[in-house]
Design a protein around this motif. Structure first.
Motif, short mmCIF file in Angstrom:
data_model
loop_
_atom_site.label_atom_id
_atom_site.label_comp_id
_atom_site.label_asym_id
_atom_site.label_seq_id
_atom_site.Cartn_x
_atom_site.Cartn_y
_atom_site.Cartn_z
N ILE A 160 0.84 -1.20 0.00
CA ILE A 160 0.00 0.00 0.00
C ILE A 160 0.87 1.25 0.00
O ILE A 160 0.65 2.18 -0.78
N GLU A 161 1.86 1.30 0.89
CA GLU A 161 2.73 2.48 0.98
C GLU A 161 3.52 2.71 -0.29
O GLU A 161 3.84 3.85 -0.63
N SER A 162 3.84 1.64 -1.01
CA SER A 162 4.60 1.75 -2.26
C SER A 162 3.70 2.02 -3.45
O SER A 162 4.13 1.94 -4.59
N LYS A 163 2.44 2.30 -3.16
CA LYS A 163 1.44 2.61 -4.18
C LYS A 163 1.21 1.44 -5.13
O LYS A 163 1.06 1.60 -6.33
N MET A 164 1.25 0.24 -4.56
CA MET A 164 0.92 -1.00 -5.26
C MET A 164 1.70 -1.15 -6.57
O MET A 164 1.13 -1.13 -7.65
N PRO A 165 3.04 -1.28 -6.47
CA PRO A 165 3.89 -1.32 -7.66
C PRO A 165 3.71 -2.54 -8.55
O PRO A 165 4.16 -2.53 -9.69
N ILE A 166 3.07 -3.58 -8.03
CA ILE A 166 2.74 -4.74 -8.86
C ILE A 166 1.27 -5.01 -8.71
O ILE A 166 0.67 -4.69 -7.68
N ASP A 167 0.67 -5.63 -9.74
CA ASP A 167 -0.78 -5.84 -9.69
C ASP A 167 -1.13 -6.99 -8.73
O ASP A 167 -0.28 -7.72 -8.26
N LEU A 168 -2.41 -7.10 -8.45
CA LEU A 168 -2.91 -8.05 -7.47
C LEU A 168 -2.49 -9.48 -7.80
O LEU A 168 -2.00 -10.20 -6.93
N ASP A 169 -2.67 -9.91 -9.05
CA ASP A 169 -2.36 -11.30 -9.41
C ASP A 169 -0.88 -11.61 -9.21
O ASP A 169 -0.52 -12.68 -8.69
N GLU A 170 0.00 -10.67 -9.59
CA GLU A 170 1.43 -10.88 -9.40
C GLU A 170 1.76 -10.92 -7.91
O GLU A 170 2.59 -11.72 -7.47
N MET A 171 1.10 -10.09 -7.14
CA MET A 171 1.32 -10.07 -5.70
C MET A 171 0.94 -11.41 -5.09
O MET A 171 1.68 -11.95 -4.26
N ILE A 172 -0.18 -11.95 -5.50
CA ILE A 172 -0.63 -13.25 -4.96
C ILE A 172 0.37 -14.34 -5.33
O ILE A 172 0.71 -15.18 -4.49
N LYS A 173 0.88 -14.32 -6.55
CA LYS A 173 1.89 -15.32 -6.96
C LYS A 173 3.11 -15.22 -6.05
O LYS A 173 3.64 -16.23 -5.60
N LYS A 174 3.57 -14.02 -5.82
CA LYS A 174 4.76 -13.83 -4.99
C LYS A 174 4.50 -14.25 -3.54
O LYS A 174 5.39 -14.73 -2.86
N MET A 175 3.27 -14.07 -3.09
CA MET A 175 2.94 -14.41 -1.70
C MET A 175 2.71 -15.91 -1.52
O MET A 175 2.58 -16.37 -0.38
N ASN A 176 2.67 -16.68 -2.58
CA ASN A 176 2.46 -18.11 -2.44
C ASN A 176 3.61 -18.83 -1.74
O ASN A 176 3.53 -20.01 -1.45
N ILE A 177 4.70 -18.10 -1.44
CA ILE A 177 5.75 -18.70 -0.63
C ILE A 177 5.21 -19.04 0.76
O ILE A 177 5.75 -19.88 1.46
N PHE A 178 4.11 -18.37 1.12
CA PHE A 178 3.44 -18.67 2.39
C PHE A 178 2.23 -19.54 2.14
O PHE A 178 1.12 -19.09 2.19
#
Length: 185
Positions: A160-178
């Motif tokens: 949020i603070e970084s003004k969402m530099p990547i889109d939601l789908d890419e964020m979810i992919k990156k968060m799949n490490i959890f």
């Protein structure tokens, strides 16, 4: 009976007006600078009425956050929702309410962070118990859940603070490490 229903509707309407006024003010002002008078003026509700329903603006914020939680975070407590599903819901909600999340995650009182932590923890524990990945009172697993939630909320705050530099789908992919599989290890 009809009189009681009418009264209940009036109370709900008053609460909704006050919740909406507070959230609208928070779009442009830090919570600490908002006054009860500003909230009442925007909601067109008398201060006496405000104090009939709420102790102060902190009580209003707490109950407004609980209302949002009841409406928006239901899925966190659904045992069929995987951690990835929960990420998607949380980040989608943040995308929908950017300024609100930005203000509340940065607030001293940390009310949204605590509410999210509690709701996510409850939902994750339920998911892990139902899928036989943890025992009901497994302290080691509880520590993993708390660490996981802290990491997710930290990443959400950064996003949020970084003004969402990547889109939601890419964020979810990156968060799949959890993923839930990481909890079984």
């Amino acid at each position: 009976m009809e009189n009681k229903t009418t009264e209940d509707l009036r109370v709900k309407r008053t609460h909704k007006l006050l919740y909406n006024a507070l959230l609208e003010l928070m779009e442009n002002h830090p919570f600490e600078s908002i006054t009860v008078k500003q909230i009442c003026d925007l909601a067109m509700v008398h201060r006496t009425t405000f104090y009939t329903h709420f102790q102060d603006k902190y009580d209003l914020l707490s109950r407004a956050m609980q209302q949002i939680a009841d409406e928006e975070f239901k899925e966190f407590n659904d045992a069929s929702f995987s951690p990835t599903d929960n990420f998607r819901e949380l980040f989608s909600l943040a995308l929908k309410h950017k300024k609100l999340f930005s203000h509340l995650l940065a607030e001293e009182r940390d009310s949204l962070r605590n509410l999210l932590r509690k709701e996510m923890g409850r939902g994750m524990k339920q998911y892990l118990v139902v899928h036989n990945l943890m025992e009901e009172n497994d302290i080691d697993m509880q520590i993993k859940i708390e660490a996981y939630i802290g990491a997710v909320l930290g990443v959400l705050n950064w996003w949020i603070e970084s003004k969402m530099p990547i889109d939601l789908d890419e964020m979810i992919k990156k968060m799949n490490i959890f993923s839930a599989g990481n909890f079984a290890e």
